[in-house]
Enzyme design. Structure first.
Site, PDB file in Angstrom:
ATOM      1  N   CYS A  18       0.759  -1.245   0.000  1.00 36.58           N
ATOM      2  CA  CYS A  18       0.000   0.000   0.000  1.00 36.58           C
ATOM      3  C   CYS A  18       0.802   1.315   0.000  1.00 36.58           C
ATOM      4  O   CYS A  18       1.958   1.353   0.400  1.00 36.58           O
ATOM      5  CB  CYS A  18      -0.965   0.058   1.169  1.00 36.58           C
ATOM      6  SG  CYS A  18      -1.899  -1.446   1.388  1.00 36.58           S
ATOM      7  N   GLY A  47       1.236  -0.472  -4.754  1.00 35.47           N
ATOM      8  CA  GLY A  47      -0.012  -1.217  -4.664  1.00 35.47           C
ATOM      9  C   GLY A  47      -0.816  -1.040  -5.918  1.00 35.47           C
ATOM     10  O   GLY A  47      -1.038   0.096  -6.355  1.00 35.47           O
ATOM     11  N   ASN A 125      -0.917   2.125   5.769  1.00 33.94           N
ATOM     12  CA  ASN A 125       0.058   1.260   5.106  1.00 33.94           C
ATOM     13  C   ASN A 125       0.842   0.538   6.192  1.00 33.94           C
ATOM     14  O   ASN A 125       1.517   1.189   6.985  1.00 33.94           O
ATOM     15  CB  ASN A 125       0.998   2.128   4.245  1.00 33.94           C
ATOM     16  CG  ASN A 125       2.239   1.389   3.751  1.00 33.94           C
ATOM     17  OD1 ASN A 125       3.293   1.972   3.642  1.00 33.94           O
ATOM     18  ND2 ASN A 125       2.126   0.120   3.471  1.00 33.94           N
ATOM     19  N   GLY A 126       0.716  -0.770   6.250  1.00 34.54           N
ATOM     20  CA  GLY A 126       1.493  -1.495   7.256  1.00 34.54           C
ATOM     21  C   GLY A 126       0.765  -2.701   7.800  1.00 34.54           C
ATOM     22  O   GLY A 126      -0.165  -3.219   7.172  1.00 34.54           O
ATOM     23  N   TYR A 273      14.699  -2.210  -3.057  1.00 36.31           N
ATOM     24  CA  TYR A 273      13.755  -2.568  -4.107  1.00 36.31           C
ATOM     25  C   TYR A 273      12.442  -1.783  -4.134  1.00 36.31           C
ATOM     26  O   TYR A 273      11.994  -1.362  -5.192  1.00 36.31           O
ATOM     27  CB  TYR A 273      13.447  -4.071  -3.990  1.00 36.31           C
ATOM     28  CG  TYR A 273      12.432  -4.587  -4.972  1.00 36.31           C
ATOM     29  CD1 TYR A 273      12.723  -4.650  -6.332  1.00 36.31           C
ATOM     30  CD2 TYR A 273      11.169  -5.009  -4.553  1.00 36.31           C
ATOM     31  CE1 TYR A 273      11.785  -5.120  -7.238  1.00 36.31           C
ATOM     32  CE2 TYR A 273      10.232  -5.483  -5.451  1.00 36.31           C
ATOM     33  CZ  TYR A 273      10.541  -5.536  -6.788  1.00 36.31           C
ATOM     34  OH  TYR A 273       9.623  -5.997  -7.689  1.00 36.31           O
TER      35      TYR A 273
END
Ligand code: SF4
Length: 507
Positions: A18, A47, A125-126, A273
Site C-alpha cells: 500500500c 499497490g 500502510n502497514g 527494491y
C-alpha cells in the site's frame, strides 16, 4: 494489511503493502481530487490492486470512492469531477490474494468510520502485529467487525478512544501506545483536518510537502517523496518515527507530538527494491543508495582481480530491478554496463503462476537474452535480491543456454534473505526462502549450495555491513530482520521463533 496471510503467493519478488497520500488546500474553491489522482499514480508501484479516495465536501460531508484496479482506471475524470473538495486522502492497495472478500470494497481503503458520535476516514500502510489481541479485546467489548483487516481494527480502536476526547493528536498518541506494528497512517476529519502518523520505529516511509502560490497554500503527506515531486510540490521533510503531523487547511502544517523510541527500524528493502529511485527517504536518495550498493559489491568482488575474467566481462542488470545497482557496480569496476536481456513489458503474470513448469515458461516469455551481446562473455549479472531462487535460476540458465554466455557471475545487492517479514510485506515463509532453508540445511556452506542450485559460476551477496553503509544509516536505525532474524516488534519475536522451530522440525 492482513496480518494472517490466508494463502502464499508463488511469487519471486517481495511486495510492499500500500501507499497513502493526503492533500489539503486553504482555498475552498479548489478541488484536490486531481492532485490526489496524480499523487496516487506516482505511488502506483506500492499497490496495484485497488485504489480509493475520500474527499471532504463543502459542509463537512466525507465521501469515499474505491474500486479494484489501477489508479488511471478507477479515478476517471467523471469521478474526479464528482468527488470535489479542498481536503482529501487516497490509498493504493496491494491485497493478499485469497483473503475472503478481498475484492469487496469493505477491504479497500480509505476506510470510512462513522457512528453516532465519531466520523473520520483513514488510510493505512502497514501491519499490526498484535492485531489478534486488540481485536479480541474489542470483540469482548461488543464491537462488531465487518472485515478481518487490521485497518478496521485500527479504525475501531481510534473510534473507541475518540469517544473520550476530541483532541485528535491525543487519540492517535493513545492508539499508538496500544498498537505494536509497522505502519504509516493518515486520518481525515469532517472538520477538514488531516493527521498523519508514523509508527515509533518508523518502518514505513512517510513525508510531507507543500505547494504555495498567491492563490492558495497546499500541503501534502505521502508514502514517498516522488508523489510530492510529481504534483509540483516541494518536499518539506520526512515525518519522524513516532511523530503526529497536523495538516490544517485553515492554518499550516505542524508537528503535534513525537513518541520517542530508543531506536528506529526503517525497512532496508525500501532502498533495495520497494521505493522509486526518485524518492528521498529519511534524508537518503534511493537512487544514490542503489548506486552505492552496486559500488560496494564491486569493491569486494574477487573476480575483478582476475585479468582473464576482467578482459571478457560485461555488467548486465536483471531488468528492471538490477539496473541502478548494475550502473553503480560497472562504474566502480570500470567495466562496460550492457543491457544483455530484453524484458517484455506486456507480460504481467510471471511471478504469480503456480507450478514450476508454468513459471519457467512465464520467465521465458518475459525475459530473453540478447545473444549478440552476451555470447561467449563473462556476464556479471546484477539483481536486487534472491527470494525463492527459482526465477534467478532460470535467468542464469537462459543466459547460458540461449544466450551462449561463457560464465555467469551473479551479484546480489541485498544480503541473503533468511527470515520472513511480519511487518506488512508479502513474503514467503522461511521454508520457501532459499537462503533461509539452505542456511538451516547446510550451515556455513549454504552460500555455495545456493550458487550450485542457481547454476551460477560465482555468487556474491552484499554484506549486511556494506548494505547499511550504502544506505548511510546505522544498524540501529534500520530494520534488517529478514537478513538477521532479529525482530524489533515484541509480538513478532514469538511468531518468528515458532516458524523457525517448524522449519527445523521439517529438516
Ligand atoms: S523484515 Fe525485511 S522486508 Fe520486513 S520490514 Fe524488516 S527489512 Fe523490511
Amino acid at each position: 494489511m492482513l496480518f494472517n496471510k490466508p494463502k502464499i503467493k508463488m511469487r519471486d519478488k517481495i511486495k510492499d503493502h500500500c501507499a497513502i497520500f493526503g492533500v489539503t488546500s486553504d482555498d475552498l474553491g479548489f478541488s484536490v481530487s486531481k492532485l490526489l489522482y496524480q499523487g496516487l499514480i506516482a505511488l502506483q508501484h506500492r499497490g496495484q490492486e485497488s485504489t480509493g479516495i475520500s474527499i471532504l465536501k463543502t459542509g463537512g460531508k466525507i465521501i469515499t470512492y474505491k474500486k479494484s484496479g489501477l489508479v488511471s482506471k478507477v479515478l476517471e475524470s467523471k469521478i474526479l469531477s464528482q468527488y470535489w473538495g479542498n481536503v482529501g486522502i487516497g490509498h493504493n492497495r496491494y491485497a493478499t490474494t485469497g483473503a475472503i472478500g478481498y475484492k469487496s470494497t469493505d477491504y479497500m481503503q480509505p476506510f470510512h468510520f462513522k457512528n453516532n458520535e465519531i466520523e473520520f476516514s483513514m488510510a493505512f500502510n502497514g501491519t499490526i502485529a498484535n492485531f489478534d489481541d486488540i481485536k479480541k479485546k474489542m470483540d469482548d467489548m461488543g464491537r462488531v467487525f465487518i472485515t478481518d483487516t487490521d485497518t478496521e481494527v485500527i479504525a475501531q480502536l481510534i473510534g473507541s478512544i475518540a469517544l473520550g476526547t476530541e483532541d485528535w493528536p491525543e487519540v492517535l498518541t493513545l492508539a499508538s501506545r496500544l498498537l505494536d506494528g509497522s505502519y504509516s497512517l493518515i486520518l481525515m476529519t469532517p472538520e477538514g483536518d488531516i493527521y498523519a502518523m508514523r509508527d515509533p520505529l518508523g518502518f514505513k516511509p512517510l513525508c510531507i510537502g507543500e505547494l504555495k502560490n498567491p492563490r492558495r497554500n497546499i500541503y501534502f503527506v505521502a508514502s514517498e517523496s516522488c508523489a510530492i515531486d510529481v504534483v509540483g510540490g516541494t518536499l518539506i521533510r520526512d515525518v519522524k518515527p513516532g511523530e503526529i503531523i497536523h495538516l490544517s487547511h485553515q492554518k499550516d502544517i505542524h508537528s503535534e507530538n513525537v513518541i520517542k523510541s530508543n531506536r528506529t527500524a526503517l525497512c532496508q528493502f525500501e532502498f533495495v527494491y520497494f521505493a522509486r529511485p526518485d524518492s528521498i527517504i529519511d534524508g537518503v536518495s534511493v537512487a544514490e543508495a542503489r548506486l552505492r550498493l552496486g559500488a560496494y559489491l564491486a569493491k569486494n568482488d574477487p573476480i575483478l582481480r582476475d585479468p582473464e575474467i576482467r578482459e571478457n566481462a560485461i555488467v548486465v542488470p536483471v531488468p528492471d530491478s538490477g539496473r541502478s545497482v548494475a550502473v553503480g557496480y560497472a562504474k566502480e569496476a570500470k567495466l562496460p554496463y550492457v543491457e544483455g536481456m530484453m524484458k517484455n513489458r506486456y507480460v504481467h503474470r510471471t511471478f504469480i503462476m503456480p507450478g514450476q513448469a508454468k513459471r519457467k515458461l512465464a520467465v521465458k516469455e518475459k525475459l530473453n537474452p540478447i545473444k549478440s551481446v552476451v555470447f561467449d562473455k563473462d556476464i556479471i549479472l546484477l539483481d536486487d535480491s534472491i527470494v525463492r531462487g527459482t526465477t534467478t535460476q532460470q535467468i542464469v540458465s537462459l543466459l547460458r543456454e540461449k544466450g551462449g554466455a561463457k560464465r555467469v557471475h551473479l551479484r546480489v545487492s541485498c544480503p541473503p534473505i533468511i527470515s520472513p517479514c511480519y511487518m506488512g510485506i508479502d513474503f514467503p515463509t522461511k521454508d520457501e526462502l532459499i537462503a533461509g532453508r539452505f542456511q538451516e540445511l547446510y550451515g556455513e556452506n549454504f552460500l555455495e549450495e545456493i550458487r550450485r542450485t542457481i547454476g551460477a559460476d560465482t555468487l556474491l551477496y552484499q554484506t549486511v555491513e556494506d548494505l547499511t553503509q550504502a544506505i548511510g544509516k546505522d544498524k540501529n536505525k534500520l530494520c534488517l530482520a529478514c537478513l538477521t532474524g532479529d525482530y524489533q516488534l515484541k509480538s513478532v519475536k514469538k511468531l518468528a521463533e515458532l516458524e523457525k522451530s517448524i522449519v527445523r522440525s521439517r529438516i
